[in-house]
Motif scaffolding. Structure first.
Motif, PDB file in Angstrom:
ATOM      1  N   ASP B 231       0.794  -1.233   0.000  1.00 45.04           N
ATOM      2  CA  ASP B 231       0.000   0.000   0.000  1.00 45.04           C
ATOM      3  C   ASP B 231       0.830   1.289   0.000  1.00 45.04           C
ATOM      4  O   ASP B 231       0.524   2.227   0.708  1.00 45.04           O
ATOM      5  CB  ASP B 231      -0.933  -0.008   1.225  1.00 45.04           C
ATOM      6  N   GLU B 233       0.969   3.621  -1.987  1.00 49.56           N
ATOM      7  CA  GLU B 233       0.311   4.834  -2.484  1.00 49.56           C
ATOM      8  C   GLU B 233      -0.143   5.718  -1.325  1.00 49.56           C
ATOM      9  O   GLU B 233      -0.178   6.938  -1.450  1.00 49.56           O
ATOM     10  CB  GLU B 233      -0.865   4.452  -3.387  1.00 49.56           C
ATOM     11  N   GLN B 237       0.155   9.733  -0.815  1.00 50.97           N
ATOM     12  CA  GLN B 237      -0.968  10.619  -0.476  1.00 50.97           C
ATOM     13  C   GLN B 237      -0.667  11.409   0.793  1.00 50.97           C
ATOM     14  O   GLN B 237      -0.972  12.605   0.881  1.00 50.97           O
ATOM     15  CB  GLN B 237      -2.240   9.798  -0.298  1.00 50.97           C
ATOM     16  N   ARG B 262       2.002   2.194 -11.145  1.00 53.48           N
ATOM     17  CA  ARG B 262       0.959   2.821 -10.331  1.00 53.48           C
ATOM     18  C   ARG B 262       1.516   3.972  -9.513  1.00 53.48           C
ATOM     19  O   ARG B 262       0.954   5.070  -9.478  1.00 53.48           O
ATOM     20  CB  ARG B 262       0.374   1.759  -9.400  1.00 53.48           C
ATOM     21  N   ALA B 266       0.837   7.882  -9.724  1.00 50.84           N
ATOM     22  CA  ALA B 266       0.268   8.583  -8.562  1.00 50.84           C
ATOM     23  C   ALA B 266       1.102   9.813  -8.223  1.00 50.84           C
ATOM     24  O   ALA B 266       0.555  10.879  -7.945  1.00 50.84           O
ATOM     25  CB  ALA B 266       0.200   7.639  -7.372  1.00 50.84           C
TER      26      ALA B 266
END
Lengths: 426, 399
Positions: B231, B233, B237, B262, B266
């Protein structure tokens, strides 16, 4: 008629794949208009073609060419000329790159390029359309050293993921292709960022779907449980975890919803974990992949369609949902705001935001008449703007322009009358 | 006192070549203490690099890389063994014949070889691999040891809902090793009767013998394979949230994997591509350098046993932010030697990052206590000692 005499070759990678319906639609559509269309691919799976697209490919066998220099079938197409050509281009590449190591890494690519260029020439095309930008980049000599016209489609995949490390990745494609095709204004903008020249002939043609297949009168289901559906690969690009989180929020707010995801992919395990994490076992189902007929059945029983993508080209699934009269809640990734008219055929919400999705779905659940209105609007809008007929018309005019113009470069940008784009929800 | 045979040799199954660094460390430590360690893997190196000194590699008969002439050799060997041990082999063959669908020559031979091996302990490193060695159930469960690790264990639990094979798998071996107390508890629940034979052994990491001076509290670091389960990402964030608040912090990502596209997308999409550096997969010394040069290590996983990278960071004296997954709460006491945050929440990670930035003294004290925790509980010597004790205990129980 010019259509019959100008041979058009569509170039794809693998064929068919379940998520690339648009290619087959275009191929069949052009054939029906009387074009002399041929399709070239690296791999062809007959069994898949018949299960995905039953009855669509009858009588087109001689128009689909599976070309691979390393198969028995491809072996007889080798000619001395190709070998000489290959030798020369290898020498040139060696001189250019200096080190034998990098040269040996690239040799496979030179073989493919050279071989494919000669194979293509044996078809004698007037125009070759590369359906993916990466394909054109791989076969750059087919663009550079040949006399036929070249058109290149740039889709989400080409623009957003490939060759990001190298700022000059597409330079040769920009230079040697005669025309470019993009799906929407957003992709055009992204292509501009990657170096698409200002004076290039860019045709903006959104995808089309066969509207009559999906047409169904909208009805409000009397069920207590609201059916939410997503049709997408289980992939990070589709952001399904945000939709699942939204379902959890809705469940906490006391709504009875049922969310089904139709599709298969590498993120199944992860999504199962997400379902477990938010404890929504009872209202989320991962249905697995379904064929066209089954998908239609699912859509018919659905109340609201969700597409929470993080990254997207244009998304045919959303078009099909609108055509079957469903209100759509989608994210603002790339082409989706052009696909769905905000407040008119659905809601466009910021991407990576579960709360925004939940709010939009809540509004739709509470107002059945909005759902009905949006469903109806969606059908008319898709019928007017995104019909297959219209797409084929646009391609026809694009090809005509390309084949009739005298100079190789066109200066003005031709845009198909684009649907109105609304601002996203703040 | 009974005369308990001492553990002399160990056979390890289910290790890929090259092995994970934490496994290799253990094998080398055991070999250094005079144990004979044999690994059976799909691929075995022909010459032994110095890193594997004392550790013996053998090729697995089951793997397709074994040529046919070798299979013929194994057949002859198997016939010979059948002459020497007719009763044991007869029982084994009988068991195989009972299940007509397992008539696979390679599999049969592999099982036969395991069945007759002379090692004191047979260790299967991943629980999920137990399914591949069904015949072990009837033959050598007396010497069988299985490890319950992060992802494998949780996936196994997932299967537990669907079928009973997981439970039967977990009941079979003589000894079970769990990487954290959390998994050990679950395993004990399943095994009901024998409570004592599930042992938690935390992995040990080598002592770098240095304490970095953290100069830049604004640089963060994430280390791990780039897969969905980690995880990463969320880390991006969180970085976005912190940067939006006006802190010019950066993030180094060390690792490679299927999620590379990915994460790159992102970073671009969140407009922080200038603050994120992707380093790809690096060797362990370079990874340590990256960890040491950053102010704080972040672990964003949704599943984990005990993440070795967190232990390594603690050994280096680098502050840690970790999600509360698997056994991480046994390692980290939030606020004392690191910060624990709930899983799958970018906001929580961002808050923790803000805390680290705004309270550099607290971060420093956490890093110091992390180093203390490492010295007390996670040194390689301690873990090797408990491994030997564990193996001896299993042999004792059997005897």
């Amino acid at each position: 008629m010019w259509r019959e005499h100008a041979r058009i070759v569509l170039m794809v990678g693998r064929f068919p794949t379940i998520s690339e319906t648009f290619i087959i639609n275009k191929f069949v559509g052009l054939l029906q208009r009387g074009f002399d269309v041929h399709m070239v691919c690296n791999q062809y799976k007959k069994s898949l073609a018949h299960s995905y697209y039953p009855n669509t490919l009858i009588g087109t066998k001689h128009r689909i060419h599976v070309w691979n220099p390393f198969t028995w079938r491809g072996l007889w197409m080798w000619k001395p000329k190709i070998l000489i050509n290959l030798f020369v281009s290898c020498l040139a590449a060696w001189a250019q790159q200096g080190t034998p190591l990098r040269f040996s890494q690239n040799i496979r690519r030179y073989v493919w390029q050279t071989w494919r260029r000669h194979a293509m020439a044996s078809l004698g095309p007037a125009l070759v359309h590369f359906e993916f930008g990466t394909l054109a980049q791989e076969n750059i000599t087919s663009l550079r050293d040949t006399s036929w016209k070249n058109a290149v489609s740039f889709r989400g995949y080409d623009i957003e993921y490939v060759g990001l490390d190298d700022p000059h990745f597409y330079n040769q494609v920009w230079e040697y292709a005669d025309a470019f095709h993009v799906l929407g204004a957003d992709l055009k903008r992204r292509a501009d960022k990657r170096g698409l020249p200002l004076d290039a002939a860019v045709f903006q043609i959104p995808p089309g779907i066969n509207f009559s297949e999906y047409e169904a009168p909208f009805k409000i289901h009397k069920n207590e449980v609201i059916q939410l559906t997503t049709v997408a690969r289980l992939d990070w690009k589709k952001g399904i975890e945000y939709a699942i989180e939204a379902v959890a929020l809705l469940k906490n707010r006391g709504f009875k919803v049922m969310y089904q995801v139709i599709g298969e992919g590498s993120y199944r395990e992860y999504l199962k974990w997400v379902i477990d994490f938010y404890d929504v076992h009872d209202c989320v189902i991962l249905c697995g992949s379904k064929n066209k007929v089954e998908v239609k059945k699912y859509l018919f029983e659905t109340d609201i369609f969700i597409m929470a993508s993080v990254s997207e080209g244009f998304c045919n699934a959303v078009l099909e949902a609108q055509a079957s009269g469903l209100p759509v809640v989608c994210s603002d990734a790339a082409g989706l705001p052009e696909n769905v008219a905000h407040n008119e055929t659905g809601y466009v919400v910021p991407r990576r935001s579960a709360k925004a999705i939940a709010d939009a779905v809540e509004t739709l659940i509470c107002e059945p008449h909005t759902r009905e209105r949006m469903g109806g609007n969606g059908q008319t809008r898709v019928k007017e703007n995104f019909s297959l007929e219209k797409q084929i018309d646009a391609f026809e005019s694009m090809y005509r322009t390309l084949l009739e113009e005298s100079s190789s470069r066109q200066t003005n940008v031709e845009v198909m009358p684009a649907p109105i784009i609304h601002a996203r929800v703040s | 006192m009974l005369n308990v045979p001492a553990m002399k040799s160990l056979l390890v199954l289910g290790v890929q070549y090259p092995p994970e660094s934490f496994l290799l460390r253990r094998y080398r430590a055991l070999a250094a203490r005079g144990f004979k360690v044999t690994l059976i893997a799909g691929y075995a190196p022909t010459t032994h690099p110095p890193a594997y000194e004392g550790v013996l590699w053998k090729r697995d008969v089951m793997s397709s890389s074994v040529p046919h002439w070798m299979v013929v050799g194994y057949c002859i060997q198997a016939l010979w063994i059948a002459c020497l041990h007719p009763i044991r082999v007869g029982r084994f063959v009988g068991h195989v014949l009972m299940r007509p669908f397992s008539w696979d020559l390679r599999g049969f031979l592999a099982h036969m070889r395991l069945f007759l091996c002379k090692e004191d302990i047979i260790h299967i490193e991943w629980l999920s691999l137990m399914e591949c060695f069904t015949s072990l159930k009837y033959c050598i469960d007396a010497r069988l040891v299985v490890s319950c690790r992060g992802t494998q264990f949780v996936n196994g639990r997932d299967a537990q809902e669907n079928n009973a094979s997981f439970i039967s798998t977990l009941k079979r071996p003589a000894g079970i090793h769990a990487v954290c107390e959390n998994f050990a508890r679950t395993a004990r629940e399943i095994r009901e009767k024998k409570n004592s034979d599930v042992t938690t052994i935390y992995s040990g990491v080598p002592d770098p013998h240095k304490m970095p001076i953290i100069s830049n509290v604004l640089s963060f670091c994430i280390v791990g394979r780039l897969t969905a389960i980690k995880d990463h990402e969320l880390g991006l964030q969180a970085l976005k949230i912190v940067r939006d608040l006006g802190y010019d912090c950066t993030l180094d990502l060390v690792g490679d994997g299927t999620d590379m596209a990915r994460l790159r997308y992102a970073a671009m999409d969140l407009n922080i591509q200038n603050a994120v550096r992707f380093h790809g997969a690096l060797n362990s010394s370079k990874t340590m350098e990256h960890i040491a040069s950053s102010g704080c290590l972040i672990l964003t996983s949704i599943h984990e046993g005990v993440a070795n990278v967190v232990l390594e960071a603690m050994a280096l004296g680098v502050a840690v932010i970790s999600t509360d997954c698997g056994g991480m709460n046994e390692v980290i006491v939030s606020g004392y030697n690191g910060l624990l945050v709930p899983r799958h929440s970018a906001q929580a990670i961002a808050d923790a990052m803000m805390h680290m930035i705004q309270n550099p003294l607290h971060a420093k004290s956490m890093a110091y206590h992390g180093r203390l925790t490492f010295l007390r509980r996670f040194t390689i010597e301690k873990s090797t000692r408990s491994w030997i004790e564990f193996y001896q205990g299993v042999i004792k129980n059997v005897a």
